[in-house]
Write an enzyme that holds these catalytic residues in place. Structure first.
Site, PDB file in Angstrom:
ATOM      1  N   CYS A  83       0.867  -1.183   0.000  1.00  0.00           N
ATOM      2  CA  CYS A  83       0.000   0.000   0.000  1.00  0.00           C
ATOM      3  C   CYS A  83       0.904   1.233   0.000  1.00  0.00           C
ATOM      4  O   CYS A  83       2.084   1.146  -0.350  1.00  0.00           O
ATOM      5  CB  CYS A  83      -0.972  -0.017   1.190  1.00  0.00           C
ATOM      6  N   ASN A 124       2.381   1.511   4.271  1.00  0.00           N
ATOM      7  CA  ASN A 124       2.707   0.244   4.958  1.00  0.00           C
ATOM      8  C   ASN A 124       2.425   0.324   6.467  1.00  0.00           C
ATOM      9  O   ASN A 124       3.116  -0.285   7.284  1.00  0.00           O
ATOM     10  CB  ASN A 124       4.156  -0.186   4.700  1.00  0.00           C
ATOM     11  N   CYS A 145      -1.315   0.928   7.366  1.00  0.00           N
ATOM     12  CA  CYS A 145      -2.751   0.675   7.532  1.00  0.00           C
ATOM     13  C   CYS A 145      -3.204  -0.595   6.801  1.00  0.00           C
ATOM     14  O   CYS A 145      -3.547  -1.602   7.431  1.00  0.00           O
ATOM     15  CB  CYS A 145      -3.581   1.858   7.033  1.00  0.00           C
ATOM     16  N   ARG A 146      -3.206  -0.570   5.452  1.00  0.00           N
ATOM     17  CA  ARG A 146      -3.817  -1.668   4.687  1.00  0.00           C
ATOM     18  C   ARG A 146      -2.915  -2.875   4.507  1.00  0.00           C
ATOM     19  O   ARG A 146      -3.326  -4.015   4.778  1.00  0.00           O
ATOM     20  CB  ARG A 146      -4.266  -1.148   3.314  1.00  0.00           C
ATOM     21  N   SER A 147      -1.690  -2.664   4.016  1.00  0.00           N
ATOM     22  CA  SER A 147      -0.854  -3.848   3.730  1.00  0.00           C
ATOM     23  C   SER A 147      -0.423  -4.615   4.984  1.00  0.00           C
ATOM     24  O   SER A 147      -0.294  -5.843   4.904  1.00  0.00           O
ATOM     25  CB  SER A 147       0.325  -3.502   2.816  1.00  0.00           C
ATOM     26  N   ASP A 178      -8.020   4.051   1.019  1.00  0.00           N
ATOM     27  CA  ASP A 178      -7.035   4.503   1.997  1.00  0.00           C
ATOM     28  C   ASP A 178      -7.778   5.014   3.223  1.00  0.00           C
ATOM     29  O   ASP A 178      -8.503   6.016   3.129  1.00  0.00           O
ATOM     30  CB  ASP A 178      -6.201   5.619   1.355  1.00  0.00           C
TER      31      ASP A 178
HETATM   32  P1  4NP Z   1      -1.719   2.848   4.039  1.00  0.00           P
HETATM   33  O1  4NP Z   1      -2.350   4.221   4.600  1.00  0.00           O
HETATM   34  O2  4NP Z   1      -1.203   3.157   2.646  1.00  0.00           O
HETATM   35  O3  4NP Z   1      -2.868   1.906   4.017  1.00  0.00           O
HETATM   36  O4  4NP Z   1      -0.614   2.457   5.000  1.00  0.00           O
HETATM   37  C1  4NP Z   1      -1.646   5.427   4.622  1.00  0.00           C
HETATM   38  C2  4NP Z   1      -0.785   5.706   5.659  1.00  0.00           C
HETATM   39  C3  4NP Z   1      -0.123   6.920   5.696  1.00  0.00           C
HETATM   40  C4  4NP Z   1      -0.305   7.842   4.680  1.00  0.00           C
HETATM   41  C5  4NP Z   1      -1.152   7.545   3.623  1.00  0.00           C
HETATM   42  C6  4NP Z   1      -1.820   6.324   3.592  1.00  0.00           C
HETATM   43  N1  4NP Z   1       0.374   9.095   4.731  1.00  0.00           N
HETATM   44  O5  4NP Z   1       0.105   9.938   3.844  1.00  0.00           O
HETATM   45  O6  4NP Z   1       1.190   9.323   5.603  1.00  0.00           O
END
Ligand code: 4NP
Length: 150
Positions: A10, A13, A15-17, A122
């Site tokens: 994702c 790294n 939240c989702r992955s 997201d």
């Molecule tokens: P992820 O979520 O891609 O599912 O880990 C996010 C975590 C942090 C950010 C964006 C998406 N960020 O912009 O910091």
């Protein structure tokens, strides 16, 4: 049996992955197939390298009996395209980034969800309910991914 190496990707790294890594490992373990898989996750963005998963991801995983608190974020590396047979993106944006990064003979790079909504949204800037939706989408996608191997 040959090892199957699967990397979930994702943006951050956190939240989702990490959820996908934890859920897929749980499914693989319950299927008695842990010895045949290598499973990891990574992000296309650098901001959270070294950090544990977002507290909301840790919480939703724990509610489903899965501990992801020991994971640490890392960024996708060139070597991942050699190490992993399958690289599974959480959304079209990350799929596109992976396609740009991938060498001439890439791993099989694909989306987790092959039916609508296709993107696992997201959840980072939203509320905790977003993590509930994300959990169920990822659980469904990981179940289908494992079915494709068995
Ligand atoms: P992820 O979520 O891609 O599912 O880990 C996010 C975590 C942090 C950010 C964006 C998406 N960020 O912009 O910091």
């Amino acid at each position: 049996m040959l090892s199957r190496a699967v990397l979930f990707v994702c943006l951050g790294n956190i939240c989702r992955s990490p959820l996908a890594e934890g859920i897929f490992k749980d499914l693989v373990e319950n299927a008695g197939l842990s010895d045949t898989f290598t499973i990891d996750s990574a992000g296309t963005g650098p901001w959270h390298v070294g950090n544990p998963p977002d507290a909301r991801s840790i919480e939703i995983a724990a509610r489903h009996g899965i501990d992801i608190s020991g994971q640490r974020a890392r960024k996708v590396a060139d070597a991942d395209f050699e190490t992993f047979d399958v690289i599974v993106a959480m959304d079209a944006q990350n799929l596109s980034t992976l396609t740009e990064l991938s060498p001439a003979a890439p791993a099989d790079v694909r989306l987790l969800l092959n039916a609508p909504p296709r993107d696992v949204p997201d959840p980072f800037f939203g509320g905790p309910e977003g993590f509930d939706e994300v959990y169920h989408l990822i659980r469904s996608g990981c179940g289908q991914l494992l079915d494709a191997y068995t």
